[in-house]
Write a protein that holds these residues in place. Structure first.
Motif, PDB file in Angstrom:
ATOM      1  N   UNK A 108       0.835  -1.200   0.000  1.00  7.44           N
ATOM      2  CA  UNK A 108       0.000   0.000   0.000  1.00  7.44           C
ATOM      3  C   UNK A 108       0.867   1.245   0.000  1.00  7.44           C
ATOM      4  N   UNK A 109       0.312   2.318  -0.533  1.00  9.71           N
ATOM      5  CA  UNK A 109       0.990   3.608  -0.480  1.00  9.71           C
ATOM      6  C   UNK A 109       1.194   3.990   0.984  1.00  9.71           C
ATOM      7  N   UNK A 110       2.368   4.497   1.362  1.00  8.88           N
ATOM      8  CA  UNK A 110       2.614   4.810   2.775  1.00  8.88           C
ATOM      9  C   UNK A 110       1.559   5.722   3.401  1.00  8.88           C
ATOM     10  N   UNK A 111       0.992   6.639   2.618  1.00  7.31           N
ATOM     11  CA  UNK A 111       0.000   7.557   3.186  1.00  7.31           C
ATOM     12  C   UNK A 111      -1.334   6.872   3.450  1.00  7.31           C
ATOM     13  N   UNK A 112      -1.591   5.722   2.807  1.00  7.44           N
ATOM     14  CA  UNK A 112      -2.863   5.025   2.959  1.00  7.44           C
ATOM     15  C   UNK A 112      -2.750   3.786   3.836  1.00  7.44           C
ATOM     16  N   UNK A 113      -1.530   3.432   4.277  1.00  7.48           N
ATOM     17  CA  UNK A 113      -1.311   2.152   4.943  1.00  7.48           C
ATOM     18  C   UNK A 113      -2.054   2.058   6.280  1.00  7.48           C
ATOM     19  N   UNK A 114      -1.855   3.015   7.143  1.00  4.59           N
ATOM     20  CA  UNK A 114      -2.463   2.952   8.482  1.00  4.59           C
ATOM     21  C   UNK A 114      -3.982   3.081   8.405  1.00  4.59           C
ATOM     22  N   UNK A 115      -4.463   3.939   7.513  1.00  2.00           N
ATOM     23  CA  UNK A 115      -5.906   4.109   7.358  1.00  2.00           C
ATOM     24  C   UNK A 115      -6.563   2.806   6.909  1.00  2.00           C
ATOM     25  N   UNK A 116      -5.937   2.088   5.994  1.00  2.00           N
ATOM     26  CA  UNK A 116      -6.486   0.822   5.524  1.00  2.00           C
ATOM     27  C   UNK A 116      -6.429  -0.240   6.620  1.00  2.00           C
ATOM     28  N   UNK A 154     -16.616  -4.097   4.393  1.00  2.00           N
ATOM     29  CA  UNK A 154     -15.363  -3.365   4.201  1.00  2.00           C
ATOM     30  C   UNK A 154     -15.415  -2.730   2.810  1.00  2.00           C
ATOM     31  N   UNK A 155     -15.369  -1.410   2.742  1.00  2.28           N
ATOM     32  CA  UNK A 155     -15.463  -0.685   1.472  1.00  2.28           C
ATOM     33  C   UNK A 155     -14.555   0.530   1.572  1.00  2.28           C
ATOM     34  N   UNK A 156     -13.434   0.508   0.854  1.00  2.85           N
ATOM     35  CA  UNK A 156     -12.440   1.564   1.010  1.00  2.85           C
ATOM     36  C   UNK A 156     -11.683   1.740  -0.307  1.00  2.85           C
ATOM     37  N   UNK A 157     -11.180   2.940  -0.510  1.00  8.43           N
ATOM     38  CA  UNK A 157     -10.314   3.223  -1.646  1.00  8.43           C
ATOM     39  C   UNK A 157      -8.918   3.543  -1.121  1.00  8.43           C
ATOM     40  N   UNK A 158      -7.897   2.946  -1.763  1.00  8.52           N
ATOM     41  CA  UNK A 158      -6.515   3.208  -1.354  1.00  8.52           C
ATOM     42  C   UNK A 158      -5.624   3.120  -2.588  1.00  8.52           C
ATOM     43  N   UNK A 159      -4.385   3.544  -2.411  1.00  9.97           N
ATOM     44  CA  UNK A 159      -3.406   3.488  -3.493  1.00  9.97           C
ATOM     45  C   UNK A 159      -2.432   2.340  -3.229  1.00  9.97           C
ATOM     46  N   UNK A 160      -2.047   1.656  -4.304  1.00 11.39           N
ATOM     47  CA  UNK A 160      -1.042   0.602  -4.202  1.00 11.39           C
ATOM     48  C   UNK A 160       0.252   1.098  -4.857  1.00 11.39           C
ATOM     49  N   UNK A 161       1.347   0.606  -4.324  1.00 12.56           N
ATOM     50  CA  UNK A 161       2.668   0.955  -4.851  1.00 12.56           C
ATOM     51  C   UNK A 161       3.477  -0.330  -4.875  1.00 12.56           C
ATOM     52  N   UNK A 162       3.383  -1.049  -6.025  1.00 11.24           N
ATOM     53  CA  UNK A 162       3.998  -2.359  -6.129  1.00 11.24           C
ATOM     54  C   UNK A 162       5.435  -2.314  -6.600  1.00 11.24           C
ATOM     55  N   UNK A 163       6.012  -3.492  -6.811  1.00  7.66           N
ATOM     56  CA  UNK A 163       7.397  -3.571  -7.277  1.00  7.66           C
ATOM     57  C   UNK A 163       7.620  -2.897  -8.626  1.00  7.66           C
ATOM     58  N   UNK A 164       6.551  -2.784  -9.438  1.00  3.88           N
ATOM     59  CA  UNK A 164       6.725  -2.138 -10.738  1.00  3.88           C
ATOM     60  C   UNK A 164       6.811  -0.621 -10.623  1.00  3.88           C
ATOM     61  N   UNK A 165       6.621  -0.073  -9.407  1.00  9.49           N
ATOM     62  CA  UNK A 165       6.752   1.365  -9.179  1.00  9.49           C
ATOM     63  C   UNK A 165       5.553   2.185  -9.614  1.00  9.49           C
ATOM     64  N   UNK A 166       4.506   1.555 -10.095  1.00  6.10           N
ATOM     65  CA  UNK A 166       3.335   2.272 -10.579  1.00  6.10           C
ATOM     66  C   UNK A 166       2.337   2.464  -9.441  1.00  6.10           C
ATOM     67  N   UNK A 167       1.786   3.672  -9.349  1.00  8.18           N
ATOM     68  CA  UNK A 167       0.767   3.973  -8.336  1.00  8.18           C
ATOM     69  C   UNK A 167      -0.606   3.740  -8.964  1.00  8.18           C
ATOM     70  N   UNK A 168      -1.422   2.930  -8.293  1.00  2.69           N
ATOM     71  CA  UNK A 168      -2.766   2.641  -8.774  1.00  2.69           C
ATOM     72  C   UNK A 168      -3.772   2.965  -7.669  1.00  2.69           C
ATOM     73  N   UNK A 169      -4.933   3.453  -8.086  1.00  3.06           N
ATOM     74  CA  UNK A 169      -6.049   3.655  -7.151  1.00  3.06           C
ATOM     75  C   UNK A 169      -6.925   2.412  -7.205  1.00  3.06           C
ATOM     76  N   UNK A 170      -7.164   1.788  -6.048  1.00  4.46           N
ATOM     77  CA  UNK A 170      -7.926   0.550  -5.960  1.00  4.46           C
ATOM     78  C   UNK A 170      -9.099   0.749  -5.002  1.00  4.46           C
TER      79      UNK A 170
END
Length: 975
Positions: free
Chosen positions: A504-512, A526-542
């Motif tokens: 998870x994106x560091x800014x969304x980790x604790x909230x999730x 459970x219904x939430x939106x957060x950003x992922x930051x994977x090994x490919x370095x791409x930020x996605x909204x999930x």
């Protein structure tokens, strides 16, 4: 004591046939004690036959048998009767002695599982039986007291308790006659007319009891009554038994008791009795008439049986029955009760629907014979198969979730899932409860379900949905390929809950993390939106949606759900937000542009207007050029009005239109607006018809805005009406347009005989910058704002503005409608200064005038000095501050807002920092924000350019007069 056989032989029968009624048995010579108690019992329970049997030489011997002739009614004469001669002994006394407990049989034909009807002696024709054992205080069995009925009878708890109490009283007296002395302390004393047997009766009763004479007057109360009520014997005799009844129940009991006294019939009523501690309990009150030898009532025996537990149980049972009834009616599973022989005693609607039988068709029939005829009774190998519910009835072992093929009424097979539980009552097995669920469709669709699952997996693989499955106890997490893609993971990677949070994106980790914990704890979705930051370095909204499930013990077991890639939507939202901000910025820029444009348009008009005013006031100005100067001044005012319209449109679009409401005379404002236009009407050669017919003409409005609306309508009529045309101005009152209003509306109509309005143009004339026809704009000019502003002002006042026209060259009518208010109570006003006083100079008024336009500064200085003011001119901020330091102090500051080296706001702040000096602001800016800033800086009036000198002079005088404590009428602090 009479011999029982003698008593039986002495009975004589009247009438013929098996249902003939027995006459009463004759009493023994001395009216033996046992027979007396038998008669008391017969009357107390209203039963036809009472038997008293005692143990003699280890055998139970019938000692007394009393039949009540008055127990037979006319209806019973043709019904069954007991043959006393056929009863040689108590038919069930030996069973009572053997069990040492009360025996109650409502119907000998169905005595219950404890008895075999074939071995019960029913000679004599009895059907119902109630018997209690008689025993000594040491527990030694003495005999049996029993009651027999010719018909079935449901014995109530009261009947059973009463028979027990009578039996105990019989034993007490019998033991006393054998040598034991009874307790005399609480024996009531009755007047001579009452027989001593009633005293013995109530004194031995455990319940509160009393004796009343034939008229209902209390004569005695027993010890239980005195102990419960705490009233005392004398007080009880004085007040009577009804005084212990709770006040709310007393009127109903009193009415029933009056009816019993009048009819001579038994009184029975449930009510609450007051205890000596102030509490209340439910009792069943009985007053039973006692007849003398002549058949007349000689006394009333009253008893109070405690039914509090019965009431509570009754209420609980009622609630329980209602609950069970609701459950059985609404249950989707079929429910069935079976007795010990497998017969149906109850079914709910769902059960009947599953098998097609009605409840009446199923009742008392063996369910096994109806729904399981195909059960293999003799398989070739092994023991015979047992009907599953029958095994429960035999072993009391619960059967859970079995499946079987049973049969419906129409013969078709139905696949069911059933459970069967033993039904226990007081620890004894009395039947079984069967719950059945029709799973035929479920079984038939199992193959379809497999296919559907395969299709679902195919759909999921081909869509953008990611799936996750979480095993919470084992901390295992399983993702499908699309879910791994959402987190930027390779397809062969292994995942866990810990890895999930790391992706998870560091800014969304604790909230999730908190949202997951909360969903598991509260069992909510459970219904939430957060950003992922994977090994490919791409930020996605999930967006993730899931649900936690728990095991039967309540511990979290699973956490499963789906993920959806929201990146493109988020990007679109960001673009939309940026576009919105751009549009809002453009709107603000437009408003700023209009404000700046109005300033730039107003500022050059000020020196022209001031010079024109100065020339008009100069006595040396030739008369031949004065009309030209007046034309110039009117056109400058018109130009200023057009600029004001632009600002009003901006205020309306921003919702910042300021309305100062007060009670005003609408007709007075019509006169003011008409006065402004009167010269134009005369110059245009128009005819004017004025009819102010409204009686209610007081409205709550901003006077300036209402005058502006009326002026716009008159000005519009003047503008579009040709020479020698007619303008009509009429007012009237009409019923209110608003439903909640109680006062009439004030309506003004302005009609003309001008160019009219085309039908297709009529709906658009209130739009800003809309004049309908370009030719009209070219011929008459204007911006097309007056009507748009007027309608907005009318709606802001809670009214309306409408237009009508029959078409081109048919004239037009504009109708303004406003709600009226009650006329205010007029207060005494101080006398207004005379016209001469208002124009007279105010001596020693020192004015600092700050204006960067040299022409305006020069002319305004000359005009103010001509009014008698001492004026110090300054053309910039620095000059103004220097003048205050060297020439000041001043009584008033008149300053332009826009200065080359600062602002008039800074000038007034600097001067007022030393002392409170009033100020008048001059500005080409006139928005709400400009007025607010002027007021906050310290200006008490804000005049918008071009400034007409008479207006400035009036504002100066008003401020000066207010400073001197006078209440002058005139313009407010802002204009």
């Amino acid at each position: 004591m009479s011999d029982p056989s003698t008593i039986q032989e002495s009975t004589r029968r009247t009438g013929n046939g098996p249902h003939s009624r027995e006459e009463p048995l004759p009493e023994a010579g001395d009216g033996s004690m046992l027979e007396r108690w038998a008669r008391i019992t017969a009357r107390a329970l209203e039963s036809p036959l009472v038997l008293v049997s005692l143990i003699n030489d280890q055998e139970l011997t019938l000692k007394a048998a009393v039949e009540r002739a008055d127990a037979w009614t006319a209806e019973a004469e043709s019904g069954p009767a007991i043959d006393v001669k056929a009863i040689k002994a108590d038919p069930l006394g030996h069973l009572i002695l053997r069990a040492s407990r009360t025996l109650a049989i409502a119907d000998v034909q169905a005595p219950g599982p404890d008895f075999d009807a074939e071995i019960i002696d029913t000679r004599g024709g009895w059907s119902a039986y109630l018997g209690v054992p008689l025993g000594s205080p040491e527990g030694e069995p003495l005999g049996v007291l029993s009651v027999l009925e010719p018909r079935p009878r449901d014995w109530s708890p009261h009947d059973i308790e009463l028979l027990r109490d009578l039996g105990e009283a019989l034993v007490v007296e019998w033991l006393a006659r054998e040598g034991a002395e009874p307790d005399e302390e609480f024996r009531p004393t009755l007047p001579p007319p009452l027989e001593s047997r009633w005293l013995d009766l109530i004194d031995t009763l455990p319940d509160p009891a009393w004796i009343c004479d034939a008229g209902g007057r209390p004569e005695a109360f027993n010890r239980s009554w005195l102990e419960y009520t705490g009233l005392g014997r004398a007080r009880s005799l004085e007040l009577g038994w009804a005084q212990a009844i709770e006040a709310e129940d007393r009127p109903r009991v009193s009415d029933a008791w009056d009816q019993a006294l009048a009819s001579g019939r038994k009184f029975e009523f449930p009510c609450r009795l007051l205890n000596c501690d102030g509490s209340t309990r439910w009792f069943l009150l009985r007053n039973t008439p006692r007849h003398g030898s002549d058949g007349r009532i000689e006394a009333w025996l009253g008893t109070a049986t405690d039914i509090q537990a019965h009431k509570e149980t009754e209420q609980a049972l009622r609630h329980q029955r209602e609950l069970l009834d609701t459950i059985s009616r609404t249950a989707t599973e079929g429910l069935c009760l079976l007795d010990l022989k497998g017969r149906v005693s109850f079914t709910n609607p769902a059960f009947e629907q599953i098998f097609g039988w009605t409840g009446a068709e199923l009742e008392n029939r063996r369910l096994e014979d109806l729904v399981a005829p195909g059960l293999d009774r003799n398989p070739p190998q092994g023991p015979p198969e047992i009907w599953a519910p029958q095994s429960v009835l035999e072993s009391a072992v619960i059967i859970r979730q079995r499946e079987a093929n049973w049969r419906r009424k129409d013969g078709q097979s139905v696949m069911v899932s059933f459970s069967c539980s033993p039904l226990l009552r007081e620890g004894e097995l009395v039947g079984a409860v069967l719950s059945v669920d029709d799973i035929t469709e479920r079984k038939q669709s199992s193959q379809a379900l497999v296919i559907n699952r395969e299709r679902l997996d195919l759909v999921i693989r081909s869509t953008e949905l990611g799936l996750w499955y979480g095993d919470l106890p084992l901390n295992r997490l399983r993702w499908n390929p699309k879910c791994k893609e959402h987190f930027g993971l390779p397809q062969d990677s292994q995942v866990s809950f810990d890895l999930f949070y790391e992706l998870l994106h560091p800014e969304d980790r604790e909230r999730t993390r908190e949202a997951v914990s909360r969903a598991i704890e509260t069992r909510e979705t459970f219904d939430i939106e957060y950003r992922t930051l994977g090994p490919d370095g791409k930020v996605r909204w999930i967006r993730a949606i899931g649900k936690a499930t728990h095991d039967p013990s309540g511990r979290p077991a699973r956490f499963d759900g789906i993920t959806v890639d929201m990146t493109e939507r988020k990007q679109a939202e960001d673009a939309l937000r940026a576009a919105k901000e751009t549009a809002e910025s453009a709107s603000r820029a437009k408003d700023q542009f209009i404000a700046a444009l109005s300033h730039e348009l107003r500022t050059p008009l000020t020196p022209v207007l001031v010079n024109v005013t100065a020339m008009l006031e100069d006595s040396e100005t030739p008369d031949m050029i004065r009309p030209t100067l007046e034309i110039a001044r009117r056109n400058i005012a018109l130009e200023a009005r057009l600029i004001d319209d632009l600002l009003d449109v901006t205020r309306i679009s921003q919702g910042k239109l300021r309305i100062r409401r007060e009670s005003v005379d609408a007709h007075e404002l019509v006169g003011r607006a008409l006065e402004i236009c009167r010269d134009e009407i005369g110059t245009a050669g128009l005819n004017l018809e004025l009819r102010l017919e409204a009686i209610e003409n007081r409205v709550e409005a901003d006077p300036a805005r209402l005058q502006q609306m009326i002026w716009n309508l008159i000005k519009n009529a003047v503008k579009f009406t040709p020479k020698r045309g007619l303008i009509q101005i009429k007012t009237r009152n009409e019923p209110p347009a608003r439903r909640e209003a109680t006062r009439p509306d004030w309506v003004i109509e302005v009609s003309d005989t001008g160019i009219g309005i085309d039908v297709e143009v009529l709906p658009k004339i209130f739009n800003a910058f809309e004049q309908g026809d370009p030719a009209v704009t070219k011929q008459f000019g204007g911006l097309g704002l007056g009507l748009a502003i007027s309608r907005s002002l009318a709606e802001a006042h809670g009214g309306s503005l409408a237009a009508s026209s029959s078409g081109r060259n048919q004239g037009a009518t504009f109708t303004l409608r406003l709600p009226t208010i009650s006329p205010p109570v007029r207060a005494l006003e101080p006398p207004r200064p005379s016209e001469d006083d208002s124009s007279a100079p105010l001596p020693k008024l020192r004015v600092l005038l700050v204006e960067d336009n040299p022409d305006t500064l020069r002319v305004m200085t000359r005009l103010l000095r001509s009014r008698g003011y001492e004026v110090a001119p300054a053309d910039c901020m620095a000059a103004a501050i220097e003048a205050e330091r060297t020439v000041g102090p001043f009584d008033l500051v008149v300053s332009d807002i826009g200065l080359p080296d600062g602002s008039g706001l800074d000038v007034i702040r600097h001067i007022r920092s030393a002392r409170p000096v009033p100020g008048i602001a001059l500005s080409g800016f006139g928005t709400e924000d400009d007025l607010r800033k002027s007021g906050e800086a310290g200006f008490v009036a804000h005049l918008i350019k071009p400034v007409d000198f008479p207006t400035l002079d009036a504002a100066i005088r008003q401020i000066a007069q207010l400073a001197r404590g006078q209440q002058l009428a005139g313009p407010g602090p802002s204009a």
